[in-house]
Enzyme design. Structure first.
Site, short mmCIF file in Angstrom:
data_model
loop_
_atom_site.label_atom_id
_atom_site.label_comp_id
_atom_site.label_asym_id
_atom_site.label_seq_id
_atom_site.Cartn_x
_atom_site.Cartn_y
_atom_site.Cartn_z
N CYS A 109 51.50 35.17 36.42
CA CYS A 109 50.73 36.41 36.39
C CYS A 109 49.29 36.12 36.33
O CYS A 109 48.86 35.25 35.61
CB CYS A 109 51.47 37.15 35.01
SG CYS A 109 50.45 38.74 34.66
N HIS A 151 57.89 43.42 37.80
CA HIS A 151 56.74 42.83 37.18
C HIS A 151 55.42 43.87 37.18
O HIS A 151 54.90 43.78 35.80
CB HIS A 151 56.21 41.46 37.91
CG HIS A 151 55.16 40.80 37.42
ND1 HIS A 151 55.40 39.51 36.94
CD2 HIS A 151 53.84 41.21 37.21
CE1 HIS A 151 54.05 38.96 36.47
NE2 HIS A 151 53.07 40.05 36.64
N GLU A 152 55.19 44.59 37.96
CA GLU A 152 53.84 45.43 38.00
C GLU A 152 54.22 46.76 37.22
O GLU A 152 53.47 47.11 36.51
CB GLU A 152 53.52 45.67 39.53
CG GLU A 152 53.19 44.77 40.45
CD GLU A 152 51.93 43.66 39.75
OE1 GLU A 152 51.15 44.37 38.97
OE2 GLU A 152 52.07 42.50 39.99
N HIS A 155 53.81 46.09 33.66
CA HIS A 155 52.30 45.97 32.97
C HIS A 155 51.93 47.30 32.74
O HIS A 155 51.19 47.58 31.60
CB HIS A 155 51.63 45.68 34.23
CG HIS A 155 51.32 44.19 34.29
ND1 HIS A 155 50.82 43.42 33.29
CD2 HIS A 155 51.45 43.48 35.30
CE1 HIS A 155 50.61 42.28 33.70
NE2 HIS A 155 51.16 41.99 35.07
ZN ZN Z 1 51.23 40.23 35.97
#
Ligand code: ZN
Length: 195
Positions: A109, A151-152, A155
């Site tokens: 990341c 993953h995004e 966030h």
């Molecule tokens: Zn990330």
């Protein structure tokens, strides 16, 4: 313009970001932000960047996994990860549904710079979201693209990969490359004592 990517420890990475209206998405400020986030992601380089990573608690992420980057990765590694080129696009206000058994690979990341770990992620996803024009969009994805989306989208809800990782697999990117990068994941887990 290249934006500053914030690192773990900044509160904005741990907040639920707010949704954007279709009008906001079409406005000049968000259009400018998308452009700057695209430049920042390409410069990093990365395959995804979420607005909280540039300090803004907004439900917006940019994604791109270009063929040029994939040419630097061995074909067998691309194949086992199901990694295929993904054109640039924007994901706004996403709702994620996951399907299939989890798959584990090393993940990093831009906001946890220099580190990597094995992270289980669902094999397939469906995402309902808005695009860069504020239009409704439905995305179905598998392989590496499904991982990028998970993953995004994490966030945007205050979650980092370290919350989901196999903790014993945490290592520097340097050491991943030096000692572990060429081994199958099952062998890595065995040697690291991950059951
Ligand atoms: Zn990330």
């Amino acid at each position: 313009m290249r934006l500053k990517i914030v690192q773990a420890g900044e509160a904005v990475l741990r907040q639920r970001a707010r949704e954007l209206s279709r009008k906001e998405i079409r406005g000049s400020e968000i259009q400018q932000l998308i452009e700057w986030m695209r430049e920042t992601m390409r410069d990093a380089p990365g395959v995804g960047l979420a607005a909280p990573q540039v300090g803004l608690p907004l439900q917006l992420a940019v994604i791109e996994d270009p063929e040029a980057v994939q040419r630097t990765v061995p074909p067998e590694r691309l194949a086992e990860r199901g990694r295929r080129p993904v054109p640039f696009h924007v994901v706004v206000n996403p709702r994620l549904t996951t399907e299939g058994d989890p798959v584990e690979f090393f993940e990093g990341c831009l906001s946890v710079a220099g580190w990597s770990a094995l992270v289980p992620r669902a094999a397939r996803v469906q995402v309902e979201c808005l695009d860069e024009r504020g239009e409704s969009k439905s995305i179905r994805a598998d392989g590496w693209y499904a991982r990028i989306l998970q993953h995004e989208i994490d966030h945007l809800f205050g979650t980092l990969y370290v919350d989901r990782m196999q903790t014993r697999s945490l290592m520097t990117v340097d050491n991943l490359t030096r000692h572990w990068g060429d081994l199958p994941v099952a062998e890595v887990k065995k040697r690291l004592g991950i059951v």
